[in-house]
Design a protein around this motif. Structure first.
Motif, PDB file in Angstrom:
ATOM      1  N   VAL A   1      -8.053   0.876   9.340  1.00 23.00           N
ATOM      2  CA  VAL A   1      -7.290   0.289   8.315  1.00 23.00           C
ATOM      3  C   VAL A   1      -6.117   0.358   8.075  1.00 23.00           C
ATOM      4  N   GLN A   2      -5.872  -0.991   7.641  1.00 25.30           N
ATOM      5  CA  GLN A   2      -4.112  -1.080   7.478  1.00 25.30           C
ATOM      6  C   GLN A   2      -3.989  -1.837   6.354  1.00 25.30           C
ATOM      7  N   ILE A   3      -2.547  -0.880   6.046  1.00 29.75           N
ATOM      8  CA  ILE A   3      -2.402  -0.768   3.532  1.00 29.75           C
ATOM      9  C   ILE A   3      -1.463  -1.677   4.085  1.00 29.75           C
ATOM     10  N   HIS A   4      -1.296  -2.363   3.611  1.00 35.20           N
ATOM     11  CA  HIS A   4      -0.042  -3.122   3.460  1.00 35.20           C
ATOM     12  C   HIS A   4       0.987  -2.951   1.786  1.00 35.20           C
ATOM     13  N   GLN A   5       1.784  -2.787   1.179  1.00 30.80           N
ATOM     14  CA  GLN A   5       2.558  -2.906   0.200  1.00 30.80           C
ATOM     15  C   GLN A   5       3.821  -3.919  -0.158  1.00 30.80           C
ATOM     16  N   GLU A   6       3.885  -4.222  -0.757  1.00 32.79           N
ATOM     17  CA  GLU A   6       4.218  -5.607  -1.688  1.00 32.79           C
ATOM     18  C   GLU A   6       5.078  -5.368  -2.529  1.00 32.79           C
ATOM     19  N   PHE A   7       6.416  -4.972  -2.753  1.00 32.20           N
ATOM     20  CA  PHE A   7       6.769  -4.760  -4.487  1.00 32.20           C
ATOM     21  C   PHE A   7       7.603  -5.280  -4.294  1.00 32.20           C
TER      22      PHE A   7
ATOM     23  N   ILE B   1      -7.935   1.860  -3.475  1.00 31.39           N
ATOM     24  CA  ILE B   1      -8.088   2.629  -2.468  1.00 31.39           C
ATOM     25  C   ILE B   1      -9.725   2.873  -1.369  1.00 31.39           C
ATOM     26  N   LYS B   2      -9.652   3.881  -1.594  1.00 30.57           N
ATOM     27  CA  LYS B   2     -10.935   4.400  -1.150  1.00 30.57           C
ATOM     28  C   LYS B   2     -11.989   3.775  -1.287  1.00 30.57           C
TER      29      LYS B   2
END
Length: 548
Positions: A425-431, A452-453
């Motif tokens: 799984v890839q976690i992307h962050q957009e702030f 997230i889990k």
């Protein structure tokens, strides 16, 4: 029988139907009761009319008097126009049967009265003025004396004017007694009975209210709109250690924890000016020994007829045990999450430890390479993971501080990366920039770890998770999006309910705890999902509101 006794007998007989009707039928509400009452009244007036016509009063040798006119007037006004016409016809038939002079004059007199009475009757139906039926009987009484004599040509033969005047006055007086005195008298008696009954009911209600408030386990209080207590139930002795008399006249805010006062004031002001009558909030109240305990308060604003607030009623329940149970559940859920993440955490710690161990071996062999920055970085990563693990496993007191939201989320993502990597799984962050808010950092971390889990577990074959943070001057919005299996539409309404889970080994407490944490931050959680398309959890948090 003397004339006076005979007149009294006739008066009682013609008024008895009205008396009985007023007692037994006048307050009946149904149509059937109304029809029955009219039939009863008509029959009673018919009988009373026949009786008084059969037993007239003889004032002198030439003339007989009776009160037959009174039932006619009463029938028109109490039963209606048609009923009055029928009773008038019955009177004329019986008058013809009795014989004697003046029959045709009586026919003319009652016919004219039937035509005349129609208009006073309509006026009486529009506006129930009791003088209308009384005065309407006057021309009937006068006509019954003079029209037959006029037809017979004997109007000026007999000196009967004193008796005629007495007869007219008597008929009007008896009609007045029947319509006014009896009706108003019985109404007053009934009203007095209802007042006494209402007072007795009110007294019983007050006694029940006093019994409930005196024996209630909850703290019931009233205060004026300025916040001063005007009533406190005896439960204050058990819950707070104060006698009710000690709290009367004191200010509510004196007993509320300083950290909760701003939130309570804001809630009360919002309720006061928004027009809402009731609100629910939690706060801590001070006991007499100085200890603060948690209460859940239902506050209702009492308003006058113009809508202005006059008093505030509150019912407060001690929720200390419930708070403790929630804390235990929260801690249990944190430990469960820590246990479920143990494999990924061990893997994540082992990788930097392997690097550090290798560099130490090289240094031991005399290698002069600059390995220290890399070793320091790996140790920092181990420290971060262990710190986040402690957040999950160690009980934490509520600590609301001003924190930067995107940094908080980035730390959580760093902590969860090992679990994500294990599941492809890839976690992307957009702030959209920094976002500061007052929050309990550790509680919010638990929420994001849980979301997230769940997103990782929703994608057993791997995939992307996107965490997006946007904010305005008043609100921050955090979205956690996955491309997993999704949640069926019919099950969305159960999300966040205790012990509801779609996972085989789930407890159903994770999302419930997350919902509770966000609620305590005055925020909200929304969810939308499509099967095989993914799920989006959206958290909205106020940036300038006190938490509870």
């Amino acid at each position: 029988m003397a004339p006076a006794k005979e007149i009294l007998f006739q008066t009682v007989f013609v008024l008895m139907p009205i008396l009985l009707y007023q007692i037994f039928y006048v307050d009946r509400q149904t149509d059937a009761d109304s029809r029955t009452g009219k039939w009863f009244l008509f029959g009673s007036l018919l009988v009373s009319m026949f009786v008084v016509m059969t037993t007239p009063v003889q004032f002198n040798p030439n003339f007989l008097y009776d009160l037959r006119l009174v039932p006619i007037v009463l029938c028109f006004f109490y039963c209606g126009y048609r009923w009055g016409i029928v009773l008038t016809g019955a009177l004329l038939i019986y008058r013809y049967y009795l014989g004697g002079i003046g029959f045709y004059g009586a026919v003319i007199n009652y016919t004219l009265y039937a035509m005349y009475i129609y208009y006073p009757l309509k006026a009486f139906q529009r506006e129930r003025r009791l003088y209308i039926p009384v005065l309407s009987g006057f021309p009937l009484a006068v006509g019954s004396l003079f029209i037959p004599k006029l037809i017979a040509g004997s109007l000026f033969v007999f000196p009967i004017y004193s008796f005629a005047l007495l007869y007219v006055v008597l008929c009007v007086l008896v009609t007045f007694i029947g319509v006014h005195v009896l009706e108003r008298g019985i109404q007053n008696v009934r009203l007095r009975f209802e007042i006494n009954h209402s007072q007795a009911r009110l007294k019983r209600s007050l006694e029940q209210y006093r019994m409930i408030t005196d024996n209630s386990h909850d703290l019931i209080a009233k205060r004026d709109i300025n916040g001063y207590y005007t009533y406190v139930s005896p439960a204050s002795n058990r819950l707070l250690g104060y006698a009710p008399e000690e709290m009367l006249g004191s200010l509510t805010m004196e007993y509320i924890h300083p950290e909760d006062r701003t939130a309570v004031n804001e809630s009360y002001s919002k309720q006061l000016y928004s027009g809402k009558d009731a609100s629910l909030y939690s706060c801590r109240l001070r006991r007499k020994d100085g200890e603060y305990i948690w209460f859940e308060c239902i506050v209702r604003i009492l308003r006058d007829e113009a809508g202005r607030p006059v008093e505030v009623l509150s019912v407060s329940r001690d929720t200390t045990e419930r708070k403790q149970a929630e804390e235990m559940m929260l801690h249990s859920e944190k430990l469960a999450i820590a246990g479920q993440l143990a494999a990924g955490i061990a893997h994540e710690i082992r990788n930097p430890l392997t690097s550090v161990k290798g560099f130490l071996q090289l240094l031991k062999e005399g290698n002069k390479g600059n390995f220290y920055p890399v070793m320091e970085s790996e140790l920092d990563r181990i420290e971060l993971i262990v710190s986040e693990l402690l957040v999950l496993s160690k009980p934490q007191a509520d600590a609301y501080r001003k924190r930067e939201l995107t940094s908080l989320i980035s730390n959580v993502v760093a902590f969860m990366e090992s679990q994500a990597n294990l599941n492809n799984v890839q976690i992307h962050q957009e702030f959209d920039g920094e976002c500061w808010l007052v929050c309990d950092e550790n509680r919010l971390k638990q929420v994001f770890i849980n979301l997230i889990k769940n997103a990782i577990e929703a994608m057993p074959d791997g995939g992307p998770i996107t965490i997006r943070v946007t904010h305005t001057a008043e609100t921050a919005e955090i979205s956690v999006m996955d491309k997993g299996r999704g949640i069926p539409a019919e099950l969305l309404r159960y999300i966040g309910k205790p012990f509801y889970t779609t996972k085989y080994e789930g407890t159903g407490l994770g999302l419930m705890v997350a919902y509770k944490i966000i609620q305590n931050h005055r925020g909200s959680i929304g969810v939308r999902s499509e099967k095989q398309r993914g799920t989006v959890f959206t958290i909205r948090l106020p940036l300038n509101a006190e938490t509870k």
